[in-house]
Design a protein around this motif. Structure first.
Motif, PDB file in Angstrom:
ATOM      1  N   UNK A  13      -8.449   3.576  -3.007  1.00 29.52           N
ATOM      2  CA  UNK A  13      -7.337   4.505  -2.798  1.00 29.52           C
ATOM      3  C   UNK A  13      -7.055   5.119  -4.164  1.00 29.52           C
ATOM      4  N   UNK A  14      -7.036   6.431  -4.225  1.00 27.85           N
ATOM      5  CA  UNK A  14      -6.769   7.094  -5.505  1.00 27.85           C
ATOM      6  C   UNK A  14      -5.671   8.124  -5.294  1.00 27.85           C
ATOM      7  N   UNK A  15      -4.622   8.042  -6.111  1.00 27.83           N
ATOM      8  CA  UNK A  15      -3.479   8.912  -5.838  1.00 27.83           C
ATOM      9  C   UNK A  15      -3.013   9.698  -7.049  1.00 27.83           C
ATOM     10  N   UNK A  16      -2.581  10.918  -6.748  1.00 27.37           N
ATOM     11  CA  UNK A  16      -1.845  11.718  -7.725  1.00 27.37           C
ATOM     12  C   UNK A  16      -0.485  12.015  -7.105  1.00 27.37           C
ATOM     13  N   UNK A  17       0.552  11.984  -7.923  1.00 24.75           N
ATOM     14  CA  UNK A  17       1.888  12.250  -7.420  1.00 24.75           C
ATOM     15  C   UNK A  17       2.719  12.891  -8.513  1.00 24.75           C
ATOM     16  N   UNK A  18       3.444  13.951  -8.155  1.00 26.06           N
ATOM     17  CA  UNK A  18       4.308  14.629  -9.132  1.00 26.06           C
ATOM     18  C   UNK A  18       5.711  14.041  -9.067  1.00 26.06           C
ATOM     19  N   UNK A  19       6.224  13.817  -7.865  1.00 26.82           N
ATOM     20  CA  UNK A  19       7.596  13.304  -7.749  1.00 26.82           C
ATOM     21  C   UNK A  19       7.658  11.893  -7.142  1.00 26.82           C
ATOM     22  N   UNK A  20       6.511  11.243  -6.992  1.00 30.21           N
ATOM     23  CA  UNK A  20       6.499   9.819  -6.611  1.00 30.21           C
ATOM     24  C   UNK A  20       6.193   9.499  -5.164  1.00 30.21           C
ATOM     25  N   UNK A  21       6.348  10.477  -4.242  1.00 33.85           N
ATOM     26  CA  UNK A  21       6.181  10.180  -2.817  1.00 33.85           C
ATOM     27  C   UNK A  21       4.777   9.685  -2.472  1.00 33.85           C
ATOM     28  N   UNK A  22       3.774  10.435  -2.889  1.00 31.70           N
ATOM     29  CA  UNK A  22       2.405  10.072  -2.523  1.00 31.70           C
ATOM     30  C   UNK A  22       1.932   8.803  -3.222  1.00 31.70           C
ATOM     31  N   UNK A  23       2.494   8.538  -4.378  1.00 26.79           N
ATOM     32  CA  UNK A  23       2.139   7.301  -5.072  1.00 26.79           C
ATOM     33  C   UNK A  23       2.652   6.081  -4.303  1.00 26.79           C
ATOM     34  N   UNK A  24       3.878   6.167  -3.818  1.00 26.20           N
ATOM     35  CA  UNK A  24       4.458   5.058  -3.050  1.00 26.20           C
ATOM     36  C   UNK A  24       3.679   4.807  -1.764  1.00 26.20           C
ATOM     37  N   UNK A  25       3.364   5.887  -1.075  1.00 26.07           N
ATOM     38  CA  UNK A  25       2.641   5.765   0.185  1.00 26.07           C
ATOM     39  C   UNK A  25       1.220   5.230  -0.057  1.00 26.07           C
ATOM     40  N   UNK A  26       0.574   5.727  -1.088  1.00 31.32           N
ATOM     41  CA  UNK A  26      -0.782   5.262  -1.424  1.00 31.32           C
ATOM     42  C   UNK A  26      -0.769   3.767  -1.731  1.00 31.32           C
ATOM     43  N   UNK A  27       0.247   3.327  -2.456  1.00 34.09           N
ATOM     44  CA  UNK A  27       0.364   1.905  -2.804  1.00 34.09           C
ATOM     45  C   UNK A  27       0.498   1.043  -1.559  1.00 34.09           C
ATOM     46  N   UNK A  28       1.273   1.537  -0.607  1.00 34.71           N
ATOM     47  CA  UNK A  28       1.500   0.789   0.623  1.00 34.71           C
ATOM     48  C   UNK A  28       0.222   0.710   1.464  1.00 34.71           C
ATOM     49  N   UNK A  29      -0.517   1.810   1.545  1.00 33.07           N
ATOM     50  CA  UNK A  29      -1.777   1.822   2.314  1.00 33.07           C
ATOM     51  C   UNK A  29      -2.833   0.954   1.614  1.00 33.07           C
ATOM     52  N   UNK A  30      -2.888   1.032   0.298  1.00 35.67           N
ATOM     53  CA  UNK A  30      -3.861   0.216  -0.454  1.00 35.67           C
ATOM     54  C   UNK A  30      -3.622  -1.268  -0.177  1.00 35.67           C
ATOM     55  N   UNK A  31      -2.360  -1.630  -0.104  1.00 34.62           N
ATOM     56  CA  UNK A  31      -1.997  -3.022   0.174  1.00 34.62           C
ATOM     57  C   UNK A  31      -2.474  -3.432   1.577  1.00 34.62           C
ATOM     58  N   UNK A  32      -2.221  -2.564   2.548  1.00 30.21           N
ATOM     59  CA  UNK A  32      -2.655  -2.836   3.937  1.00 30.21           C
ATOM     60  C   UNK A  32      -4.167  -3.008   4.033  1.00 30.21           C
ATOM     61  N   UNK A  33      -4.895  -2.227   3.237  1.00 26.87           N
ATOM     62  CA  UNK A  33      -6.363  -2.235   3.310  1.00 26.87           C
ATOM     63  C   UNK A  33      -6.988  -3.219   2.320  1.00 26.87           C
ATOM     64  N   UNK A  34      -6.155  -3.869   1.529  1.00 26.30           N
ATOM     65  CA  UNK A  34      -6.633  -4.697   0.407  1.00 26.30           C
ATOM     66  C   UNK A  34      -7.612  -3.899  -0.445  1.00 26.30           C
ATOM     67  N   UNK A  35      -7.272  -2.645  -0.676  1.00 29.54           N
ATOM     68  CA  UNK A  35      -8.141  -1.757  -1.462  1.00 29.54           C
ATOM     69  C   UNK A  35      -7.586  -1.612  -2.871  1.00 29.54           C
ATOM     70  N   UNK A  36      -8.471  -1.242  -3.769  1.00 32.31           N
ATOM     71  CA  UNK A  36      -8.036  -0.973  -5.138  1.00 32.31           C
ATOM     72  C   UNK A  36      -7.216   0.319  -5.146  1.00 32.31           C
ATOM     73  N   UNK A  37      -6.135   0.365  -5.919  1.00 28.76           N
ATOM     74  CA  UNK A  37      -5.334   1.587  -6.024  1.00 28.76           C
ATOM     75  C   UNK A  37      -5.452   2.159  -7.435  1.00 28.76           C
ATOM     76  N   UNK A  38      -6.086   3.312  -7.515  1.00 27.23           N
ATOM     77  CA  UNK A  38      -6.261   3.985  -8.805  1.00 27.23           C
ATOM     78  C   UNK A  38      -5.229   5.111  -8.882  1.00 27.23           C
ATOM     79  N   UNK A  39      -4.458   5.150  -9.970  1.00 30.52           N
ATOM     80  CA  UNK A  39      -3.438   6.196 -10.106  1.00 30.52           C
ATOM     81  C   UNK A  39      -3.869   7.225 -11.145  1.00 30.52           C
ATOM     82  N   UNK A  40      -3.779   8.470 -10.750  1.00 31.69           N
ATOM     83  CA  UNK A  40      -4.213   9.572 -11.621  1.00 31.69           C
ATOM     84  C   UNK A  40      -3.068  10.002 -12.534  1.00 31.69           C
ATOM     85  N   UNK A  41      -3.395  10.218 -13.794  1.00 35.72           N
ATOM     86  CA  UNK A  41      -2.392  10.785 -14.695  1.00 35.72           C
ATOM     87  C   UNK A  41      -3.004  11.969 -15.441  1.00 35.72           C
ATOM     88  N   UNK A  42      -2.130  12.770 -16.008  1.00 33.25           N
ATOM     89  CA  UNK A  42      -2.585  13.952 -16.728  1.00 33.25           C
ATOM     90  C   UNK A  42      -2.141  13.869 -18.187  1.00 33.25           C
TER      91      UNK A  42
END
Ligand SMILES: Cc1cc2nc3c(=O)[nH]c(=O)nc-3n(C[C@H](O)[C@H](O)[C@H](O)COP(=O)(O)O)c2cc1C
Length: 181
Positions: A13-42
């Motif tokens: 799971x790889x996420x980019x988020x400007x105001x936090x919404x997609x990051x939170x959702x990505x974290x929750x899905x990654x947890x459900x899937x036991x997948x690695x969560x990679x967060x993108x920064x600029x």
């Protein structure tokens, strides 16, 4: 018959988020899937001004981690906002990588939805990644708000997901994801 697959799939799971919404959702899905969560920064500070410029001029901003990071997974699930009808610019470097290193991928988003659906997403993804996504789920903040027919951009842009929203959206996304994984 609908038999459960027991073969292990390596999902990122790889996420980019400007105001936090997609990051939170990505974290929750990654947890459900036991997948690695990679967060993108600029490295450069993101502003609403640079959002507009990147979208208008179709620019690909520099991002961390390096695009090659997504190599080798069976499925890569991208999360990010929709900006001006298109997938957020900070995901572009990864789509470009997919174009030369084809891999199964999906795009999942909690976007505003104040102007209805975002019909250009599939075309945008196809153009940038070279293939259509295995899964595309674009859920809308407008549908979380009461009286969503009257929702305007100002309401959706200011909205930050709460725990109950995350729970609801995770459930909806997991139901759709189970059809492809
Ligand atoms: C400049 C800008 C343009 C946007 N354009 C759209 C759009 O075209 N369609 C849409 O559904 N949402 C649009 N949104 C709303 C975001 O997709 C939504 O607020 C999202 O949840 C933000 O995700 P984030 O918190 O992960 O950054 C836009 C937001 C901004 C700031």
């Amino acid at each position: 018959m609908n038999r459960k697959r027991r073969i292990h799939m390596d999902i990122a799971v790889i996420s980019y988020s400007f105001t936090g919404n997609n990051q939170l959702l990505a974290g929750s899905i990654a947890k459900e899937l036991s997948a690695e969560h990679i967060q993108i920064s600029e490295p450069k500070t993101r502003t609403t001004g640079t959002i507009a410029l990147d979208m208008i001029f179709s620019r690909t901003p520099r991002v961390q981690p390096a695009p090659e990071t997504i190599g080798g997974y069976d499925l890569v699930l991208f999360f990010g906002p929709v900006w001006m009808g298109h997938v957020a610019a900070p995901l572009r470097a990864y789509f470009k990588y997919l174009k030369s290193h084809p891999q199964r991928y999906g795009f999942l988003s909690i976007s505003g939805g104040a102007d209805g659906t975002n019909p250009k997403l599939t075309g945008d993804l196809h153009k940038r990644a070279g293939t259509e996504p295995a899964v595309l789920i674009d859920l809308h903040i407008a549908d979380l708000l009461p009286d969503h027919q009257k929702t305007v951009r100002k309401d959706t842009s200011a909205y930050r997901l709460n725990d109950s929203d995350i729970h609801k959206l995770t459930h909806t996304m997991m139901q759709k994801l189970r059809e492809v994984i």
